[in-house]
Scaffold this active site. Structure first.
Site, mmCIF file in Angstrom:
data_model
loop_
_atom_site.group_PDB
_atom_site.id
_atom_site.type_symbol
_atom_site.label_atom_id
_atom_site.label_comp_id
_atom_site.label_asym_id
_atom_site.label_seq_id
_atom_site.Cartn_x
_atom_site.Cartn_y
_atom_site.Cartn_z
ATOM 1 N N CYS A 264 0.453 -1.153 0.042
ATOM 2 C CA CYS A 264 -0.550 -0.269 -0.433
ATOM 3 C C CYS A 264 0.720 1.034 0.034
ATOM 4 O O CYS A 264 0.497 2.223 -0.893
ATOM 5 C CB CYS A 264 -0.770 0.403 1.366
ATOM 6 S SG CYS A 264 -1.997 -0.902 1.302
HETATM 7 N N1 SAJ Z 1 6.785 2.929 8.965
HETATM 8 C C1 SAJ Z 1 7.426 3.409 9.233
HETATM 9 N N2 SAJ Z 1 7.222 4.289 10.015
HETATM 10 C C2 SAJ Z 1 6.294 4.837 10.590
HETATM 11 C C3 SAJ Z 1 5.224 3.574 10.452
HETATM 12 C C4 SAJ Z 1 5.521 2.661 9.072
HETATM 13 O O1 SAJ Z 1 8.674 3.505 8.609
HETATM 14 O O2 SAJ Z 1 5.756 5.056 11.439
HETATM 15 C C5 SAJ Z 1 6.691 1.421 8.030
HETATM 16 C C6 SAJ Z 1 6.905 0.415 7.640
HETATM 17 O O3 SAJ Z 1 7.400 -0.506 8.662
HETATM 18 C C7 SAJ Z 1 6.257 -1.214 6.871
HETATM 19 C C8 SAJ Z 1 5.637 0.648 6.189
HETATM 20 O O4 SAJ Z 1 6.150 1.825 6.525
HETATM 21 O O5 SAJ Z 1 7.291 -0.798 6.543
HETATM 22 C C9 SAJ Z 1 4.343 0.085 5.729
HETATM 23 O O6 SAJ Z 1 3.442 0.445 7.462
HETATM 24 P P1 SAJ Z 1 2.322 0.433 7.907
HETATM 25 O O7 SAJ Z 1 2.148 0.114 8.944
HETATM 26 O O8 SAJ Z 1 1.141 1.352 6.619
HETATM 27 O O9 SAJ Z 1 1.175 -1.438 6.695
HETATM 28 P P2 SAJ Z 1 0.402 -1.109 6.299
HETATM 29 O O10 SAJ Z 1 1.731 -1.027 5.021
HETATM 30 O O11 SAJ Z 1 0.101 -3.130 5.644
HETATM 31 O O12 SAJ Z 1 -0.414 -0.126 5.536
HETATM 32 C C10 SAJ Z 1 -1.852 -0.037 6.341
HETATM 33 C C11 SAJ Z 1 -2.302 0.759 5.403
HETATM 34 N N3 SAJ Z 1 -3.804 -0.221 5.492
HETATM 35 C C12 SAJ Z 1 -4.925 0.357 4.040
HETATM 36 O O13 SAJ Z 1 -4.223 0.829 3.231
HETATM 37 C C13 SAJ Z 1 -6.009 -0.400 4.496
HETATM 38 C C14 SAJ Z 1 -2.484 1.889 5.562
HETATM 39 O O14 SAJ Z 1 -3.518 2.996 5.338
HETATM 40 C C15 SAJ Z 1 -2.764 1.467 7.743
HETATM 41 O O15 SAJ Z 1 -2.463 3.298 8.191
HETATM 42 C C16 SAJ Z 1 -1.750 1.166 7.962
HETATM 43 O O16 SAJ Z 1 -2.256 0.061 7.316
HETATM 44 C C17 SAJ Z 1 -1.515 1.342 9.699
HETATM 45 O O17 SAJ Z 1 -2.272 2.535 9.669
HETATM 46 O O18 SAJ Z 1 -1.599 0.316 10.244
#
Ligand code: SAJ
Length: 430
Positions: A264
């Site tokens: 995403c």
């Molecule tokens: N990450 C960072 N720093 C942060 C947060 C995340 O480096 O502060 C990295 C994570 O390690 C990962 C990537 O970003 O590699 C994505 O992390 P994520 O927590 O956003 O996980 P996703 O990709 O599964 O995002 C999903 C998304 N949901 C949908 O698209 C429906 C996103 O919109 C959500 O915000 C996210 O989950 C969530 O909040 O957990």
């Protein structure tokens, strides 16, 4: 609510998005056809086995009565067809709609008239009107808004999240016509216990998901850039973020790390960047955020080089293990994972490196964390798996680790303890 006669729902694409939705619709009383082009996945599901490493999902599959198939012609029996196929980017970071196009071409061949097609895959504004509708109408049998209806309800699955699930996450919904909107609203309100916000147009619904995920990407890029400068200034950025987060309004904490992965966050902004180009607009800010986040694996390697050099160690005489290859904690998904980019880059640079990944066996050189740490002189934490975050730091010393690069800052409060144990610790901006 469900009409007396059970409606039949066909869900196309049985991954992190489609499979939970199929199970929920089935649980709510719908007759569900689960369709995927991956024959191995279908075989597993027919054997009542989950293709995703998730205990809860496995339990639900055992109790479900979904008809799993790879045969697209089965959708001719469906009243509603929901598309949950991947919408990735290609090597050049350009949107790759081929999985979506292929699925829609198949749907156009078999879907009956007066049915509803819902797209849950993440798409940019305009895809429903300019890509999907022409494909559906190609044969001349179907006319969108007249004898076939299209709605878009962008998925919001957060893989691994036990609190926010497909049945309780608010959704947004847009459609081609009032009838399409009403049919889709009835469906989602019959299975989801959360707000279903009706958007004015289908383009607005397409834009919502891209905007919410670009928002997350730029906020992560913001703290990643801060991490690079705070590292030079010798200020612990995680402590500063914790301080800023005491402000009860107008601040949302994000955390620096060795990169941004997943299907995403690192993908969705490119759909908006590319679409806006068609209108002559250049999303410089979104592109810069992507550039910063994509630089983090390489930045982490620079930290490793500096940390080894300070100890007069070289990449040849130092055995390094990277802990984690999945893109986020405690799941088996490695799509766009920065941990894999880091590992591959270090192999190419001639490092003596191995990897340990507890959730993905074919991306792991060890079958236990202890064996991985006993082999290595240095460790890089690339994924904050619970197995790592709960490890007592004295274990690193006992296993002979002398250098720890903490790519997810899970130990950023303990750098003094590492120093006491003779371990050189380096985090991202801490
Ligand atoms: N990450 C960072 N720093 C942060 C947060 C995340 O480096 O502060 C990295 C994570 O390690 C990962 C990537 O970003 O590699 C994505 O992390 P994520 O927590 O956003 O996980 P996703 O990709 O599964 O995002 C999903 C998304 N949901 C949908 O698209 C429906 C996103 O919109 C959500 O915000 C996210 O989950 C969530 O909040 O957990």
């Amino acid at each position: 609510m469900l009409s007396d006669m059970k409606q039949r729902i066909a869900i196309i694409g049985l991954g992190y998005v489609g499979l939970p939705l199929a199970l929920l619709a089935n649980k709510k009383g719908y007759s569900v056809i689960g369709l995927d082009i991956d024959a191995n996945k279908i075989k597993k599901l027919l054997d009542k086995k989950s293709p995703i490493n998730d205990k809860l999902l496995q339990e639900k599959i055992k109790k479900s009565s979904i008809e799993f198939t790879s045969d697209f012609s089965s959708i001719k029996f469906a009243d509603i067809v929901v598309l949950c196929v991947p919408t990735p980017v290609d090597e050049s970071k350009l949107p790759d709609l081929s999985p979506l196009r292929n699925a829609v071409e198949n749907i156009a061949e078999y879907i009956e008239t007066d049915k509803l097609l819902i797209i849950e895959s993440t798409i940019n504004p305009g895809v429903c009107d300019e890509v999907i509708t022409p494909l559906i109408e190609l044969g001349g049998r179907l006319k969108v808004g007249k004898n076939i209806y299209i709605a878009h309800c962008p998925e919001r699955i957060n893989p691994g999240d036990k609190n926010w699930r497909v049945d309780n996450i608010n959704r947004v919904l847009g459609a081609d016509s009032p009838k399409g909107l009403n049919l889709a609203q009835n469906f989602y309100e019959s299975i989801i216990n959360a707000e279903i916000k009706l958007m004015g147009t289908i383009k607005e619904a397409e834009a919502v998901k891209i905007v919410e995920n670009s928002f997350r990407d730029i906020n992560i890029a913001y703290v990643n850039e801060l991490a690079k400068s705070f590292h030079l200034m010798g200020i612990n950025l995680e402590n500063v973020i914790e301080g800023a987060a005491t402000k009860p309004f107008a601040f949302m904490p994000h955390h620096p790390g060795m990169g941004v992965g997943g299907h995403c966050i690192p993908v969705d902004p490119y759909y908006l960047i590319e679409h806006a180009k068609g209108f002559g607009f250049d999303h410089k800010f979104l592109k810069l955020a992507r550039e910063i986040n994509e630089s983090m694996p390489e930045y982490t390697i620079e930290l490793i080089e500096d940390t080894l050099a300070k100890q007069n160690l070289t990449k040849i005489n130092t055995k390094i293990v990277v802990l984690g290859q999945a893109y986020k904690p405690d799941i088996d998904d490695a799509r766009e994972s920065p941990a894999i980019k880091l590992y591959s880059a270090m192999i190419a640079l001639g490092y003596n490196i191995k990897r340990y990944e507890p959730f993905i066996s074919d991306k792991s050189d060890f079958n236990s964390l202890k064996k991985a740490l006993l082999w290595a002189d240095a460790a890089i934490i690339a994924t904050a798996h619970s197995e790592f975050t709960t490890l007592d730091i004295s274990n690193y010393k006992k296993c002979g680790i002398r250098t720890l690069i903490d790519g997810r800052n899970i130990y950023h409060q303990l750098s003094k303890d590492f120093k006491r144990d003779g371990i050189t610790y380096c985090g991202i901006g801490v």
